[in-house]
Structures are given as structure tokens and as C-alpha cells.
Scaffold this motif. Sequence first.
Motif, short mmCIF file in Angstrom:
data_model
loop_
_atom_site.label_atom_id
_atom_site.label_comp_id
_atom_site.label_asym_id
_atom_site.label_seq_id
_atom_site.Cartn_x
_atom_site.Cartn_y
_atom_site.Cartn_z
N LYS A 1 27.82 -24.70 52.55
CA LYS A 1 26.55 -25.34 52.23
C LYS A 1 25.96 -24.75 50.95
N GLN A 2 24.89 -25.40 50.48
CA GLN A 2 24.23 -24.91 49.28
C GLN A 2 23.32 -23.74 49.59
N ARG A 3 23.06 -22.96 48.56
CA ARG A 3 22.13 -21.85 48.70
C ARG A 3 20.72 -22.40 48.93
N GLU A 4 19.99 -21.73 49.82
CA GLU A 4 18.64 -22.18 50.16
C GLU A 4 17.67 -21.02 50.15
N LEU A 5 16.42 -21.33 49.81
CA LEU A 5 15.38 -20.32 49.78
C LEU A 5 14.90 -20.04 51.20
N VAL A 6 14.85 -18.77 51.55
CA VAL A 6 14.45 -18.36 52.89
C VAL A 6 13.02 -17.82 52.90
N ALA A 7 12.71 -16.93 51.96
CA ALA A 7 11.39 -16.29 51.97
C ALA A 7 11.02 -15.83 50.58
N THR A 8 9.73 -15.78 50.33
CA THR A 8 9.18 -15.38 49.03
C THR A 8 8.07 -14.36 49.24
N ILE A 9 8.01 -13.38 48.35
CA ILE A 9 6.87 -12.47 48.31
C ILE A 9 6.44 -12.33 46.86
N THR A 10 5.15 -12.55 46.62
CA THR A 10 4.65 -12.48 45.24
C THR A 10 4.18 -11.07 44.92
N ARG A 11 3.89 -10.88 43.64
CA ARG A 11 3.40 -9.56 43.21
C ARG A 11 2.14 -9.19 43.98
N GLY A 12 1.32 -10.19 44.25
CA GLY A 12 0.07 -9.94 44.97
C GLY A 12 0.23 -9.77 46.46
N GLY A 13 1.45 -9.94 46.94
CA GLY A 13 1.71 -9.73 48.36
C GLY A 13 1.72 -11.00 49.19
N GLY A 14 1.49 -12.14 48.56
CA GLY A 14 1.56 -13.39 49.30
C GLY A 14 2.97 -13.69 49.74
N THR A 15 3.11 -14.31 50.90
CA THR A 15 4.44 -14.60 51.42
C THR A 15 4.55 -16.07 51.80
N ASN A 16 5.80 -16.53 51.81
CA ASN A 16 6.07 -17.91 52.21
C ASN A 16 7.46 -17.95 52.82
N LYS B 1 13.89 -1.23 37.03
CA LYS B 1 12.55 -1.81 36.91
C LYS B 1 11.83 -1.61 38.22
N SER B 2 10.53 -1.34 38.13
CA SER B 2 9.73 -1.29 39.35
C SER B 2 9.61 -2.68 39.94
N ILE B 3 9.72 -2.79 41.28
CA ILE B 3 9.61 -4.11 41.87
C ILE B 3 8.21 -4.69 41.67
N PHE B 4 7.25 -3.84 41.39
CA PHE B 4 5.91 -4.35 41.11
C PHE B 4 5.87 -5.09 39.79
N SER B 5 6.88 -4.92 38.98
CA SER B 5 6.96 -5.63 37.70
C SER B 5 7.31 -7.10 37.89
N PHE B 6 7.95 -7.40 39.02
CA PHE B 6 8.42 -8.76 39.23
C PHE B 6 7.27 -9.67 39.66
N VAL B 7 7.25 -10.85 39.10
CA VAL B 7 6.23 -11.83 39.46
C VAL B 7 6.38 -12.21 40.93
N ALA B 8 7.61 -12.37 41.35
CA ALA B 8 7.90 -12.70 42.74
C ALA B 8 9.32 -12.27 43.06
N MET B 9 9.57 -12.03 44.32
CA MET B 9 10.92 -11.72 44.80
C MET B 9 11.23 -12.65 45.96
#
Length: 117
Positions: free
Chosen positions: A44-59, A27-35
Motif C-alpha cells: 500500500k501507499q505511505r500514509e500519515l499517522v500522526a503530527t506534532i507541531t513546534r507548538g505542541g499541537g497534535t493530530n 538539529k534540535s527537534i524544536f527547530s522543526f516546524v512539525a514532525m
Amino acid sequence: QVQLVESGGGLVQAGGSLRLSCAASGKSIFSFVAMYWYRQPPGKQRELVATITRGGGTNYADSVKGRFTISRDNTKNTMYLEMNSLKPEDTAVYYCNADLFANVNYWGQGTQVTVSS
């Protein structure tokens, strides 16, 4: 079939840098809503480190802001996590994750990052 394969982990001294890659196939990564990049420190538990949306937004998680950068290269169908000023507490197995759409989500197998003091 969608597959996500991480690479780039390893052993690095505190203050050093690593770049993780997450190569997607099927699948093209552009198909993903977010990665996402997640990590699971030892015991320890799994934790979210970083997010990138289809539109390029990051967190970013507060613990990595200013040190880590998430990006993607659509031409290479790959997502990256540039990690600088690494600390021993960044030691973890790092996983990439992708949302195709609601209730359809994929995980990679993980890559070990070890930061020595």
C-alpha cells in the motif's frame, strides 16, 4: 547534517503495545516546524499517522485516534509514537519525518512493526 533514526519496532500480538522513537541529530527537534509519523503497509501507499507541531499541537489519522499518542522530548531530541491496542492492520513500516521549513524535509529509514492476530 540532519539525521532521523527510528527504533522500537518489532513483532507484537494484537492488543499489545509498542513505543517507537525517532532520534534526531544535527538539529534540535524544536527547530522543526512539525514532525510526523507515517506508515506504509505491505503493498500500500505511505500514509500519515500522526503530527506534532513546534507548538505542541497534535493530530491523528482516524484509524489510530484514541490508540496512538505522538509526543516529543526536547531534552532527548527525540519524538515518540506510543501505540496501544495494536491491530493486525497496523502492520507497516513506520517512518518519522520532519519539516525544517518550506521545501526542506527529512525522512528516517523506517522501522518495521508487525502485529500478529
